[in-house]
Design a protein around this motif. Structure first.
Motif, PDB file in Angstrom:
ATOM      1  N   LYS A 112       0.832  -1.206   0.000  1.00  0.00           N
ATOM      2  CA  LYS A 112       0.000   0.000   0.000  1.00  0.00           C
ATOM      3  C   LYS A 112       0.870   1.262   0.000  1.00  0.00           C
ATOM      4  O   LYS A 112       0.616   2.203  -0.743  1.00  0.00           O
ATOM      5  CB  LYS A 112      -0.914   0.028   1.219  1.00  0.00           C
ATOM      6  N   TYR A 113       1.877   1.290   0.892  1.00  0.00           N
ATOM      7  CA  TYR A 113       2.789   2.428   0.988  1.00  0.00           C
ATOM      8  C   TYR A 113       4.038   1.943   1.701  1.00  0.00           C
ATOM      9  O   TYR A 113       4.046   1.784   2.922  1.00  0.00           O
ATOM     10  CB  TYR A 113       2.151   3.592   1.761  1.00  0.00           C
ATOM     11  N   GLY A 114       5.081   1.691   0.938  1.00  0.00           N
ATOM     12  CA  GLY A 114       6.315   1.166   1.488  1.00  0.00           C
ATOM     13  C   GLY A 114       7.417   2.205   1.559  1.00  0.00           C
ATOM     14  O   GLY A 114       7.248   3.359   1.144  1.00  0.00           O
ATOM     15  N   TRP A 115       8.550   1.777   2.079  1.00  0.00           N
ATOM     16  CA  TRP A 115       9.722   2.649   2.205  1.00  0.00           C
ATOM     17  C   TRP A 115      10.074   3.299   0.864  1.00  0.00           C
ATOM     18  O   TRP A 115      10.321   4.508   0.807  1.00  0.00           O
ATOM     19  CB  TRP A 115      10.900   1.868   2.765  1.00  0.00           C
ATOM     20  N   ASP A 116      10.090   2.506  -0.196  1.00  0.00           N
ATOM     21  CA  ASP A 116      10.442   3.046  -1.514  1.00  0.00           C
ATOM     22  C   ASP A 116       9.460   4.113  -1.973  1.00  0.00           C
ATOM     23  O   ASP A 116       9.849   5.065  -2.663  1.00  0.00           O
ATOM     24  CB  ASP A 116      10.544   1.925  -2.552  1.00  0.00           C
ATOM     25  N   ASP A 117       8.193   3.983  -1.583  1.00  0.00           N
ATOM     26  CA  ASP A 117       7.197   5.009  -1.913  1.00  0.00           C
ATOM     27  C   ASP A 117       7.530   6.328  -1.208  1.00  0.00           C
ATOM     28  O   ASP A 117       7.453   7.400  -1.813  1.00  0.00           O
ATOM     29  CB  ASP A 117       5.787   4.550  -1.530  1.00  0.00           C
ATOM     30  N   LEU A 118       7.901   6.233   0.074  1.00  0.00           N
ATOM     31  CA  LEU A 118       8.255   7.436   0.816  1.00  0.00           C
ATOM     32  C   LEU A 118       9.489   8.096   0.209  1.00  0.00           C
ATOM     33  O   LEU A 118       9.533   9.312   0.037  1.00  0.00           O
ATOM     34  CB  LEU A 118       8.492   7.111   2.301  1.00  0.00           C
TER      35      LEU A 118
END
Length: 142
Positions: free
Chosen positions: A19-25
């Motif tokens: 849903k929202y991972g480290w790489d997204d951040l």
């Protein structure tokens, strides 16, 4: 010079990587931590101050701490909440851990037995004591 406020508190924030991972951040450069619908987690979000740091934990997949983020904007209302009672913060990525620290490793470390990640396993935003922070950072190789 550190951005940490005086007497900082430390945190752990869980997100499902699909849903929202480290790489997204990292790609986003600054993300809003919203959608939390648990009162204790909300209170933790509301207690955060700019400059405090949080472990970024991948839940459901991986079950591991993968990075450290920093609170960039504190004390905001959750933009996904129409009632105005839920809190949110903005975070920026600081450090990807050299070695992710798994839940299994944390549970195997006796000095982390009282860590909220272990004792309140369903809590999505948990407080981490300075001692726990130091131990986990050591386990991560930083």
């Amino acid at each position: 010079m550190s951005n940490l406020p005086e007497n900082p508190r430390y945190w752990l924030m869980k997100s499902e990587p699909f849903k929202y991972g480290w790489d997204d951040l990292v790609a986003e450069k600054e993300g809003t931590w919203d959608g939390v619908r648990n009162y204790r987690a909300r209170n933790n979000l509301a207690a955060m101050r700019v400059g405090e740091q949080a472990f970024f934990y991948h839940s459901r997949e991986g079950l591991e701490i993968v990075g450290i983020c920093e609170i960039s904007v504190a004390d905001i209302l959750d933009p996904t909440d129409e009632t105005g009672k839920w809190a949110a913060v903005k975070v920026v990525p600081k450090t990807k851990l050299p070695k992710p620290v798994t839940l299994k490793q944390i549970k195997a470390e006796p000095s982390l037995a009282d860590c909220e990640l272990v004792t309140l396993s369903r809590l999505s935003v948990a407080e981490i004591t300075p001692e726990e922070w130091s131990i986990i950072c050591g386990m991560a190789g930083i």
